[in-house]
Design a protein around this motif. Structure first.
Motif, PDB file in Angstrom:
ATOM      1  N   LEU A 183       5.846  -3.699   2.582  1.00 34.14           N
ATOM      2  CA  LEU A 183       4.519  -3.542   1.991  1.00 34.14           C
ATOM      3  C   LEU A 183       4.238  -2.135   1.456  1.00 34.14           C
ATOM      4  CD1 LEU A 183       1.796  -4.819   1.330  1.00 34.14           C
ATOM      5  CD2 LEU A 183       1.050  -4.287   3.666  1.00 34.14           C
ATOM      6  N   PRO A 184       4.513  -1.050   2.226  1.00 34.59           N
ATOM      7  CA  PRO A 184       4.238   0.292   1.675  1.00 34.59           C
ATOM      8  C   PRO A 184       4.976   0.565   0.373  1.00 34.59           C
ATOM      9  CG  PRO A 184       4.682   0.423   4.029  1.00 34.59           C
ATOM     10  CD  PRO A 184       5.031  -0.968   3.605  1.00 34.59           C
ATOM     11  N   MET A 185       6.213   0.060   0.259  1.00 39.15           N
ATOM     12  CA  MET A 185       6.992   0.295  -0.953  1.00 39.15           C
ATOM     13  C   MET A 185       6.443  -0.523  -2.118  1.00 39.15           C
ATOM     14  SD  MET A 185      10.842   0.454   0.674  1.00 39.15           S
ATOM     15  CE  MET A 185      10.570  -0.870   1.871  1.00 39.15           C
ATOM     16  N   GLU A 186       5.938  -1.724  -1.820  1.00 44.13           N
ATOM     17  CA  GLU A 186       5.310  -2.525  -2.882  1.00 44.13           C
ATOM     18  C   GLU A 186       4.078  -1.815  -3.421  1.00 44.13           C
ATOM     19  OE1 GLU A 186       4.504  -6.340  -1.259  1.00 44.13           O
ATOM     20  OE2 GLU A 186       6.595  -6.963  -1.179  1.00 44.13           O
ATOM     21  N   ILE A 187       3.297  -1.205  -2.532  1.00 47.14           N
ATOM     22  CA  ILE A 187       2.096  -0.484  -2.948  1.00 47.14           C
ATOM     23  C   ILE A 187       2.460   0.750  -3.774  1.00 47.14           C
ATOM     24  CG2 ILE A 187       0.110   0.829  -2.109  1.00 47.14           C
ATOM     25  CD1 ILE A 187       0.024  -1.089   0.284  1.00 47.14           C
ATOM     26  N   GLN A 188       3.497   1.478  -3.326  1.00 51.93           N
ATOM     27  CA  GLN A 188       3.920   2.676  -4.053  1.00 51.93           C
ATOM     28  C   GLN A 188       4.492   2.330  -5.418  1.00 51.93           C
ATOM     29  OE1 GLN A 188       6.704   4.698  -1.499  1.00 51.93           O
ATOM     30  NE2 GLN A 188       5.248   4.871   0.191  1.00 51.93           N
ATOM     31  N   GLY A 189       5.231   1.220  -5.499  1.00 51.64           N
ATOM     32  CA  GLY A 189       5.872   0.834  -6.745  1.00 51.64           C
ATOM     33  C   GLY A 189       7.158   1.611  -6.985  1.00 51.64           C
ATOM     34  N   GLY A 190       7.914   1.180  -7.978  1.00 53.48           N
ATOM     35  CA  GLY A 190       9.136   1.885  -8.341  1.00 53.48           C
ATOM     36  C   GLY A 190      10.381   1.422  -7.611  1.00 53.48           C
ATOM     37  N   TYR A 191      10.279   0.366  -6.803  1.00 50.17           N
ATOM     38  CA  TYR A 191      11.427  -0.163  -6.059  1.00 50.17           C
ATOM     39  C   TYR A 191      11.717  -1.591  -6.507  1.00 50.17           C
ATOM     40  CZ  TYR A 191      10.587   3.643  -2.691  1.00 50.17           C
ATOM     41  OH  TYR A 191      10.405   4.859  -2.088  1.00 50.17           O
ATOM     42  N   SER A 192      12.990  -1.927  -6.589  1.00 51.11           N
ATOM     43  CA  SER A 192      13.355  -3.320  -6.804  1.00 51.11           C
ATOM     44  C   SER A 192      13.258  -4.057  -5.476  1.00 51.11           C
ATOM     45  CB  SER A 192      14.787  -3.420  -7.335  1.00 51.11           C
ATOM     46  OG  SER A 192      15.715  -3.020  -6.327  1.00 51.11           O
ATOM     47  N   LYS A 193      13.262  -5.381  -5.539  1.00 48.62           N
ATOM     48  CA  LYS A 193      13.174  -6.163  -4.306  1.00 48.62           C
ATOM     49  C   LYS A 193      14.373  -5.886  -3.406  1.00 48.62           C
ATOM     50  CE  LYS A 193      12.473 -10.850  -2.548  1.00 48.62           C
ATOM     51  NZ  LYS A 193      12.279 -12.283  -2.915  1.00 48.62           N
ATOM     52  N   GLU A 194      15.545  -5.751  -4.006  1.00 51.27           N
ATOM     53  CA  GLU A 194      16.750  -5.471  -3.217  1.00 51.27           C
ATOM     54  C   GLU A 194      16.659  -4.107  -2.532  1.00 51.27           C
ATOM     55  OE1 GLU A 194      16.694  -6.515  -6.353  1.00 51.27           O
ATOM     56  OE2 GLU A 194      17.339  -8.598  -5.971  1.00 51.27           O
ATOM     57  N   GLN A 195      16.129  -3.116  -3.248  1.00 52.88           N
ATOM     58  CA  GLN A 195      15.976  -1.785  -2.658  1.00 52.88           C
ATOM     59  C   GLN A 195      15.000  -1.817  -1.483  1.00 52.88           C
ATOM     60  OE1 GLN A 195      14.820   0.241  -6.308  1.00 52.88           O
ATOM     61  NE2 GLN A 195      16.724   1.439  -6.282  1.00 52.88           N
ATOM     62  N   MET A 196      13.889  -2.533  -1.654  1.00 54.63           N
ATOM     63  CA  MET A 196      12.902  -2.624  -0.573  1.00 54.63           C
ATOM     64  C   MET A 196      13.485  -3.324   0.648  1.00 54.63           C
ATOM     65  SD  MET A 196       9.234  -3.337  -2.439  1.00 54.63           S
ATOM     66  CE  MET A 196       9.747  -4.814  -3.313  1.00 54.63           C
TER      67      MET A 196
END
Length: 337
Positions: free
Chosen positions: A182-195
């Motif tokens: 969730l924090p990475m989704e909010i920040q943005g800039g990550y692919s699903k695989e990276q998250m």
């Protein structure tokens, strides 16, 4: 009576967003209203009698009134990232309504240090931490982070720089892995695989490698708390504010979590400020302890912990550590009396 309060809570879940949509309240006050409603219901749910319910509700409503009286924050500061994470509190005062909680206090927490605040319940420790994260603004004085007044930062930029872990962890529906993503989704800039990769690495670091596909309700209390810590780490925050994060855990789980947190701090050297009632916990985890000596807080007595790092539980048996623990217990007993 619980059915009545459940219906009232459900009504409030509809009413608060309606007020927000109509412009009657700010987004922040809408959130505070919803959180406070859950706090009231939680107090009712654990109360043992109607008289206990009445007292719990009255106290919670008083608290809600005080919160709603606090002026809205100006959220439009500079979109800057703190250059460092030195915390300075200078001649700061704050209160809820007419009740003053903090009066002209000053303190400093150097970047990369681990500092504990110890004091009795209701003395204002949580309020102090909330002011650093700017849940509210100080009435007098100032709080600086990285040499800049926290009110000068854009509110979102400030909150992105601060990680907060509370006594009761909040994990959402879905899987444990999704909670950490969730924090990475909010920040943005990550692919699903990276998250997914970063979430799995974080779960590995807290001993939950095989639990990513489970739901939070399938985890024990200690496991949920570790997952909450891992999620906070994934925010990338270099400042951690911890409010009684282990107090609801059983003794053995608490010991395990203390050792895990100390290990993480020794690796990352993040700035950590945490609240605890547990003297042993404060001594084990921190390099300096700030003791609340009176309420409202006008002064925090600073005590250096006579132990270096790396640190183990065996350190707690050293004569100087035992003496410090007794001194702290004596100070807290004096304040409670």
């Amino acid at each position: 009576y619980q059915t009545v309060f459940k219906l009232a809570l459900a009504a409030n879940l509809v009413f608060a967003p309606y007020l927000l949509a109509g412009g009657s309240i700010t987004p922040e006050k809408c959130l505070l209203l919803l959180v406070s409603s859950f706090m009231i219901y939680a107090a009712v749910e654990v109360a043992g009698s109607m008289s206990s319910v009445a007292r719990a509700v009255e106290a919670s409503l008083d608290r809600l009134d005080n919160i709603m009286d606090i002026p809205s924050l100006d959220e439009n500061g500079a979109d800057l990232v703190p250059e460092n994470f030195n915390i300075e509190v200078k001649n700061m005062s704050f209160g809820y309504g007419e009740k003053e909680v903090l009066h002209q206090i000053s303190l400093s927490v150097p970047q990369g240090s681990s500092c504990a605040i110890v004091g009795p319940s209701g003395s204002g420790k949580t309020t102090l931490v909330g002011l650093i994260a700017r849940f509210w603004d100080v009435k007098e004085g100032q709080i600086t982070l990285g040499g800049r007044d926290v009110r000068e930062y854009d509110l979102r930029a400030l909150r992105d720089a601060v990680g907060i872990v509370l006594q009761k962890n909040v994990l959402f529906s879905g899987t444990v892995r999704e909670n950490l993503m969730l924090p990475m989704e909010i920040q943005g800039g990550y692919s699903k695989e990276q998250m997914q990769k970063k979430a799995d690495d974080a779960l590995q670091s807290v001993g939950l490698a095989d639990w990513g596909d489970k739901t939070p309700k399938e985890l024990s209390g200690g496991m949920r708390q570790r997952a909450a810590f891992a999620r906070t780490v994934l925010t990338g925050s270099d400042l951690l504010l911890l409010d009684e994060p282990f107090s609801a855990l059983d003794y053995l789980t608490r010991l395990s979590m203390r050792e895990w947190l100390l290990e993480q701090w020794e690796k990352e050297k993040k700035t950590v400020l945490f609240i605890t009632h547990d003297v042993e916990e404060a001594v084990f985890l921190s390099s300096r302890i700030l003791v609340v000596e009176q309420s409202p807080i006008t002064h925090l007595r600073s005590i250096e912990v006579p132990a270096g790092y790396p640190r183990s539980r065996e350190e707690l048996r050293r004569p100087e550590i035992l003496s410090l623990k007794e001194e702290l217990i004596g100070m807290l007993k004096k304040e409670k009396a």
